[in-house]
Design a protein around this motif. Structure first.
Motif, mmCIF file in Angstrom:
data_model
loop_
_atom_site.group_PDB
_atom_site.id
_atom_site.type_symbol
_atom_site.label_atom_id
_atom_site.label_comp_id
_atom_site.label_asym_id
_atom_site.label_seq_id
_atom_site.Cartn_x
_atom_site.Cartn_y
_atom_site.Cartn_z
ATOM 1 N N TYR A 1 -27.279 -65.845 14.886
ATOM 2 C CA TYR A 1 -26.229 -65.905 13.866
ATOM 3 C C TYR A 1 -26.807 -66.397 12.532
ATOM 4 O O TYR A 1 -26.511 -65.835 11.475
ATOM 5 C CB TYR A 1 -25.070 -66.807 14.304
ATOM 6 C CG TYR A 1 -23.975 -66.849 13.263
ATOM 7 C CD1 TYR A 1 -23.114 -65.782 13.079
ATOM 8 C CD2 TYR A 1 -23.832 -67.956 12.425
ATOM 9 C CE1 TYR A 1 -22.133 -65.801 12.097
ATOM 10 C CE2 TYR A 1 -22.858 -67.992 11.443
ATOM 11 C CZ TYR A 1 -22.007 -66.917 11.292
ATOM 12 O OH TYR A 1 -21.045 -66.938 10.321
ATOM 13 N N ASN A 2 -27.630 -67.436 12.596
ATOM 14 C CA ASN A 2 -28.250 -67.963 11.377
ATOM 15 C C ASN A 2 -29.154 -66.919 10.707
ATOM 16 O O ASN A 2 -29.223 -66.841 9.478
ATOM 17 C CB ASN A 2 -29.045 -69.245 11.664
ATOM 18 C CG ASN A 2 -28.118 -70.424 11.936
ATOM 19 O OD1 ASN A 2 -26.965 -70.427 11.494
ATOM 20 N ND2 ASN A 2 -28.607 -71.406 12.673
ATOM 21 N N SER B 1 -22.141 -58.597 2.637
ATOM 22 C CA SER B 1 -21.389 -59.257 3.713
ATOM 23 C C SER B 1 -22.198 -59.293 4.996
ATOM 24 O O SER B 1 -23.058 -58.435 5.242
ATOM 25 C CB SER B 1 -20.058 -58.537 3.953
ATOM 26 O OG SER B 1 -20.277 -57.328 4.644
ATOM 27 N N ILE B 2 -21.882 -60.261 5.800
ATOM 28 C CA ILE B 2 -22.563 -60.388 7.090
ATOM 29 C C ILE B 2 -22.197 -59.202 7.983
ATOM 30 O O ILE B 2 -22.993 -58.764 8.810
ATOM 31 C CB ILE B 2 -22.254 -61.761 7.742
ATOM 32 C CG1 ILE B 2 -23.210 -62.042 8.906
ATOM 33 C CG2 ILE B 2 -20.801 -61.842 8.186
ATOM 34 C CD1 ILE B 2 -23.188 -63.474 9.389
ATOM 35 N N GLY B 3 -20.999 -58.651 7.766
ATOM 36 C CA GLY B 3 -20.590 -57.458 8.517
ATOM 37 C C GLY B 3 -21.488 -56.266 8.212
ATOM 38 O O GLY B 3 -21.861 -55.508 9.112
ATOM 39 N N GLU B 4 -21.846 -56.090 6.922
ATOM 40 C CA GLU B 4 -22.751 -55.002 6.533
ATOM 41 C C GLU B 4 -24.111 -55.172 7.196
ATOM 42 O O GLU B 4 -24.701 -54.205 7.702
ATOM 43 C CB GLU B 4 -22.944 -54.985 5.016
ATOM 44 C CG GLU B 4 -21.834 -54.339 4.242
ATOM 45 C CD GLU B 4 -22.139 -54.319 2.761
ATOM 46 O OE1 GLU B 4 -23.107 -53.616 2.360
ATOM 47 O OE2 GLU B 4 -21.432 -55.016 2.013
ATOM 48 N N ILE B 5 -24.624 -56.398 7.173
ATOM 49 C CA ILE B 5 -25.918 -56.679 7.800
ATOM 50 C C ILE B 5 -25.840 -56.383 9.291
ATOM 51 O O ILE B 5 -26.733 -55.749 9.856
ATOM 52 C CB ILE B 5 -26.342 -58.156 7.566
ATOM 53 C CG1 ILE B 5 -26.615 -58.405 6.077
ATOM 54 C CG2 ILE B 5 -27.537 -58.541 8.418
ATOM 55 C CD1 ILE B 5 -27.786 -57.637 5.505
ATOM 56 N N ALA B 6 -24.758 -56.814 9.927
ATOM 57 C CA ALA B 6 -24.590 -56.594 11.364
ATOM 58 C C ALA B 6 -24.571 -55.095 11.688
ATOM 59 O O ALA B 6 -25.220 -54.655 12.642
ATOM 60 C CB ALA B 6 -23.305 -57.264 11.848
ATOM 61 N N LYS C 1 -28.515 -65.596 6.968
ATOM 62 C CA LYS C 1 -29.575 -65.667 5.958
ATOM 63 C C LYS C 1 -29.833 -64.292 5.336
ATOM 64 O O LYS C 1 -29.964 -64.167 4.117
ATOM 65 C CB LYS C 1 -30.866 -66.231 6.563
ATOM 66 C CG LYS C 1 -31.989 -66.381 5.535
ATOM 67 C CD LYS C 1 -33.200 -67.046 6.119
ATOM 68 C CE LYS C 1 -34.353 -67.215 5.180
ATOM 69 N NZ LYS C 1 -34.369 -66.561 3.920
ATOM 70 N N MET C 2 -29.891 -63.243 6.165
ATOM 71 C CA MET C 2 -30.086 -61.882 5.642
ATOM 72 C C MET C 2 -28.937 -61.508 4.708
ATOM 73 O O MET C 2 -29.155 -60.890 3.662
ATOM 74 C CB MET C 2 -30.178 -60.873 6.790
ATOM 75 C CG MET C 2 -31.508 -60.877 7.517
ATOM 76 S SD MET C 2 -31.598 -59.509 8.691
ATOM 77 C CE MET C 2 -31.227 -60.365 10.215
#
Length: 190
Positions: free
Chosen positions: A164-165, A177-182, A169-170
């Motif tokens: 998650y971290n 957004s973290i959703g885009e990275i995911a 960080k990415m």
């Protein structure tokens, strides 16, 4: 902000009377239509806050036009204005998403309050749709994040917290957004 309205009625005199009433009350009539197809085109062009629609019109009737306008979200809302007030027409109007139903001849005292209520309901519905869309996106992001964490755990042999971290960080490094990275991680590792 001035509310923008499209009037759809096959009777030019009726359209003129409605336009005058609306303009006297501070509304902007952005277009007039004499049949359902013209009403749809006017809504595509102007995306009005409200459409005032007659039921019985040539070429394409008002209820069918209403169905297309509500389906494609071409206007904030629709108010039916008709000489017909039997249950069948009212039921059909409800089924196609009409917000109000006014019977001709116009009663000026109730017409403007009915318009105000229809516009208020349309704005409320729009706000609810935005909230649903936002909530749905958060749910989709949550699912993507969980899948991406699992992929990172498997690929890098790390804990869930570390995965998650890493995602967080990415996300911060790339300012997205973290959703885009995911979702990117899901494509890369699957």
């Amino acid at each position: 902000m001035v509310k923008r309205i499209v009037i759809a009625d096959d009777e030019p005199i009726t359209r003129m009377d409605i336009r005058e009433l609306l303009q006297e009350s501070g509304y902007e009539v952005v277009a007039e239509a004499s049949d359902g197809f013209e009403a749809i085109d006017a809504c595509k062009l102007h995306n009005p806050d409200l459409v005032i629609m007659d039921i019985r019109m040539p070429v394409l009737d008002g209820l069918k036009a209403c169905k297309k306008i509500t389906h494609d979200k071409l206007a904030g809302g629709i108010l039916i204005l008709s000489a017909f007030y039997d249950k069948e027409f009212i039921e059909k109007a409800k089924q196609v998403g009409v917000l109000g139903y006014q019977v001709k001849p116009l009663d000026e005292k109730s017409f403007i309050p009915t318009i105000e209520m229809c516009i208020a309901k349309a704005e409320e519905i729009k706000a609810l749709e935005k909230e649903i869309q936002k909530t749905s996106q958060k749910l989709e992001d949550r699912k993507s994040i969980d899948i991406a964490k699992g992929l990172l755990i498997k690929e890098h042999d790390i804990s869930e917290e570390e995965a998650y971290n890493m995602l967080r960080k990415m996300s911060m490094d790339r300012r997205c957004s973290i959703g885009e990275i995911a979702r990117t991680i899901m494509v890369i590792y699957e």
